[in-house]
Scaffold this motif. Structure first.
Motif, PDB file in Angstrom:
ATOM      1  N   TYR A 121     -20.860 -32.891  71.662  1.00 48.29           N
ATOM      2  CA  TYR A 121     -21.791 -31.949  72.305  1.00 48.29           C
ATOM      3  C   TYR A 121     -21.154 -30.567  72.433  1.00 48.29           C
ATOM      4  N   HIS A 122     -19.908 -30.527  72.870  1.00 47.27           N
ATOM      5  CA  HIS A 122     -19.215 -29.251  73.073  1.00 47.27           C
ATOM      6  C   HIS A 122     -19.051 -28.500  71.752  1.00 47.27           C
ATOM      7  N   GLU A 123     -18.687 -29.211  70.705  1.00 44.38           N
ATOM      8  CA  GLU A 123     -18.528 -28.577  69.393  1.00 44.38           C
ATOM      9  C   GLU A 123     -19.861 -28.007  68.899  1.00 44.38           C
ATOM     10  N   SER A 124     -20.949 -28.742  69.106  1.00 38.10           N
ATOM     11  CA  SER A 124     -22.270 -28.271  68.691  1.00 38.10           C
ATOM     12  C   SER A 124     -22.665 -27.020  69.471  1.00 38.10           C
ATOM     13  N   PHE A 125     -22.427 -27.045  70.779  1.00 41.11           N
ATOM     14  CA  PHE A 125     -22.778 -25.870  71.588  1.00 41.11           C
ATOM     15  C   PHE A 125     -21.952 -24.662  71.172  1.00 41.11           C
ATOM     16  N   ARG A 126     -20.670 -24.862  70.919  1.00 41.15           N
ATOM     17  CA  ARG A 126     -19.815 -23.739  70.512  1.00 41.15           C
ATOM     18  C   ARG A 126     -20.304 -23.122  69.202  1.00 41.15           C
ATOM     19  N   ALA A 127     -20.758 -23.969  68.280  1.00 41.80           N
ATOM     20  CA  ALA A 127     -21.281 -23.462  67.006  1.00 41.80           C
ATOM     21  C   ALA A 127     -22.531 -22.614  67.235  1.00 41.80           C
ATOM     22  N   VAL A 128     -23.420 -23.088  68.111  1.00 44.02           N
ATOM     23  CA  VAL A 128     -24.645 -22.331  68.421  1.00 44.02           C
ATOM     24  C   VAL A 128     -24.289 -21.007  69.104  1.00 44.02           C
ATOM     25  N   ALA A 129     -23.376 -21.068  70.088  1.00 50.46           N
ATOM     26  CA  ALA A 129     -22.979 -19.852  70.813  1.00 50.46           C
ATOM     27  C   ALA A 129     -22.325 -18.845  69.862  1.00 50.46           C
ATOM     28  N   LYS A 130     -21.512 -19.331  68.933  1.00 46.55           N
ATOM     29  CA  LYS A 130     -20.859 -18.451  67.965  1.00 46.55           C
ATOM     30  C   LYS A 130     -21.901 -17.770  67.078  1.00 46.55           C
ATOM     31  N   ALA A 131     -22.922 -18.534  66.651  1.00 54.58           N
ATOM     32  CA  ALA A 131     -23.986 -17.962  65.814  1.00 54.58           C
ATOM     33  C   ALA A 131     -24.735 -16.863  66.567  1.00 54.58           C
ATOM     34  N   TRP A 132     -24.994 -17.103  67.866  1.00 54.43           N
ATOM     35  CA  TRP A 132     -25.685 -16.087  68.661  1.00 54.43           C
ATOM     36  C   TRP A 132     -24.819 -14.846  68.838  1.00 54.43           C
ATOM     37  N   ARG A 133     -23.507 -15.028  69.012  1.00 55.14           N
ATOM     38  CA  ARG A 133     -22.617 -13.865  69.158  1.00 55.14           C
ATOM     39  C   ARG A 133     -22.587 -13.041  67.877  1.00 55.14           C
ATOM     40  N   ILE A 134     -22.599 -13.723  66.727  1.00 49.70           N
ATOM     41  CA  ILE A 134     -22.622 -13.005  65.443  1.00 49.70           C
ATOM     42  C   ILE A 134     -23.920 -12.214  65.308  1.00 49.70           C
ATOM     43  N   MET A 135     -25.047 -12.868  65.651  1.00 48.40           N
ATOM     44  CA  MET A 135     -26.332 -12.195  65.551  1.00 48.40           C
ATOM     45  C   MET A 135     -26.455 -11.084  66.593  1.00 48.40           C
ATOM     46  N   GLY A 136     -25.846 -11.315  67.774  1.00 45.08           N
ATOM     47  CA  GLY A 136     -25.891 -10.314  68.836  1.00 45.08           C
ATOM     48  C   GLY A 136     -26.554 -10.872  70.077  1.00 45.08           C
ATOM     49  N   LEU A 137     -25.795 -10.889  71.192  1.00 47.08           N
ATOM     50  CA  LEU A 137     -26.353 -11.403  72.444  1.00 47.08           C
ATOM     51  C   LEU A 137     -27.331 -10.413  73.062  1.00 47.08           C
ATOM     52  N   ASP A 138     -27.215  -9.133  72.685  1.00 50.27           N
ATOM     53  CA  ASP A 138     -28.193  -8.126  73.109  1.00 50.27           C
ATOM     54  C   ASP A 138     -28.369  -7.132  71.978  1.00 50.27           C
ATOM     55  N   GLU A 139     -29.182  -6.101  72.219  1.00 47.98           N
ATOM     56  CA  GLU A 139     -29.521  -5.167  71.135  1.00 47.98           C
ATOM     57  C   GLU A 139     -28.354  -4.311  70.683  1.00 47.98           C
ATOM     58  N   ASN A 140     -27.259  -4.295  71.482  1.00 43.19           N
ATOM     59  CA  ASN A 140     -26.124  -3.433  71.136  1.00 43.19           C
ATOM     60  C   ASN A 140     -24.923  -4.196  70.580  1.00 43.19           C
ATOM     61  N   SER A 141     -25.035  -5.519  70.425  1.00 39.20           N
ATOM     62  CA  SER A 141     -23.885  -6.301  69.957  1.00 39.20           C
ATOM     63  C   SER A 141     -24.217  -7.049  68.671  1.00 39.20           C
ATOM     64  N   GLY A 142     -23.153  -7.464  67.974  1.00 46.09           N
ATOM     65  CA  GLY A 142     -23.325  -8.262  66.761  1.00 46.09           C
ATOM     66  C   GLY A 142     -24.105  -7.541  65.667  1.00 46.09           C
ATOM     67  N   LEU A 143     -24.715  -8.340  64.803  1.00 40.98           N
ATOM     68  CA  LEU A 143     -25.500  -7.780  63.697  1.00 40.98           C
ATOM     69  C   LEU A 143     -26.688  -6.970  64.210  1.00 40.98           C
ATOM     70  N   GLN A 144     -27.257  -7.426  65.311  1.00 40.76           N
ATOM     71  CA  GLN A 144     -28.386  -6.710  65.903  1.00 40.76           C
ATOM     72  C   GLN A 144     -27.978  -5.286  66.292  1.00 40.76           C
ATOM     73  N   GLY A 145     -26.809  -5.161  66.918  1.00 39.99           N
ATOM     74  CA  GLY A 145     -26.313  -3.842  67.311  1.00 39.99           C
ATOM     75  C   GLY A 145     -25.988  -2.979  66.100  1.00 39.99           C
ATOM     76  N   ALA A 146     -25.360  -3.593  65.074  1.00 40.09           N
ATOM     77  CA  ALA A 146     -25.025  -2.836  63.858  1.00 40.09           C
ATOM     78  C   ALA A 146     -26.300  -2.340  63.178  1.00 40.09           C
ATOM     79  N   PHE A 147     -27.312  -3.204  63.100  1.00 43.75           N
ATOM     80  CA  PHE A 147     -28.584  -2.826  62.484  1.00 43.75           C
ATOM     81  C   PHE A 147     -29.222  -1.673  63.258  1.00 43.75           C
ATOM     82  N   ARG A 148     -29.178  -1.749  64.571  1.00 44.06           N
ATOM     83  CA  ARG A 148     -29.754  -0.708  65.431  1.00 44.06           C
ATOM     84  C   ARG A 148     -29.048   0.626  65.210  1.00 44.06           C
ATOM     85  N   ASP A 149     -27.703   0.590  65.123  1.00 43.31           N
ATOM     86  CA  ASP A 149     -26.949   1.830  64.892  1.00 43.31           C
ATOM     87  C   ASP A 149     -27.331   2.468  63.562  1.00 43.31           C
ATOM     88  N   LYS A 150     -27.446   1.662  62.517  1.00 43.52           N
ATOM     89  CA  LYS A 150     -27.785   2.197  61.187  1.00 43.52           C
ATOM     90  C   LYS A 150     -29.192   2.805  61.175  1.00 43.52           C
TER      91      LYS A 150
END
Length: 204
Positions: A121-150
């Motif tokens: 369970y912990h490994e699965s949750f960590r994978a999901v949390a990592k994916a969300w961090r990459i995508m961006g937890l808010d509009e200014n972080s991760g890929l979401q933040g990079a896309f917004r800046d561009k």
């Protein structure tokens, strides 16, 4: 033995008989008392094992429910503090599972199965949390933040050169981007890609 008993009077024989019966009775009572003490000790040990199991099972259940609540909050709100809470809850649960394993051999087997399920369970949750961090937890972080800046940079450039059509396409990209973030519909993702191709053609 017969000679000795023949010399004894009737009263003496009766007295000796009562004495023997008394000794036997005392022996039986002593044996019963010892057996009762052993049974009571075994019962108390079983009771203590049962109570320990019951108590630890309840504590493990509370920690697991807390971890699931924190997981749901993380997936809904995308805040790092909830991911940290999941980690803390599972660590507390590990300690209680280790205590359960020390109760008795049967509990040890249960604890082993719990440990394996908890690790998965912990490994699965960590994978999901990592994916969300990459995508961006808010509009200014991760890929979401990079896309917004561009996009902001492109908007500045389009406004500087007064290119109305480019500005319109950029606004459409931003709108589709927000729709994608809100609704998670792949159709909006495809629309963003189509508009980016159109923007590239207009730029050229």
């Amino acid at each position: 033995m017969d000679k000795v008993s023949s010399k004894l009077r009737v009263g003496e024989k009766i007295g000796i008989g009562f004495a023997l019966i008394g000794v036997l009775f005392v022996g039986v009572v002593w044996h019963f008392h010892q057996t009762l003490q052993t049974v009571l000790a075994d019962h108390q040990q079983l009771q203590s094992v049962f109570e320990a199991r019951k108590s630890l099972a309840l504590e493990i259940e509370v920690e697991m429910a807390g971890a699931r609540d924190a997981e749901r909050s993380f997936l809904l709100r995308h805040q790092e503090r909830f991911a940290v809470e999941v980690d803390h809850r599972l660590q507390a649960m590990r300690e209680k599972v280790a205590a359960l394993a020390a109760v008795d051999p049967q509990s040890e087997q249960t604890a082993k199965a719990l440990q394996e399920a908890m690790t998965a369970y912990h490994e699965s949750f960590r994978a999901v949390a990592k994916a969300w961090r990459i995508m961006g937890l808010d509009e200014n972080s991760g890929l979401q933040g990079a896309f917004r800046d561009k996009i902001h940079r492109l908007q500045e450039l389009a406004a500087r050169y007064h290119v109305d059509r480019l500005q319109t396409v950029l606004l459409q990209i931003r709108r589709s981007e927000k729709d994608l973030a809100l609704r998670q519909d792949p159709a909006y993702g495809e629309r963003v890609r189509k508009l980016i191709r159109e923007f590239r053609q207009l730029t050229e």
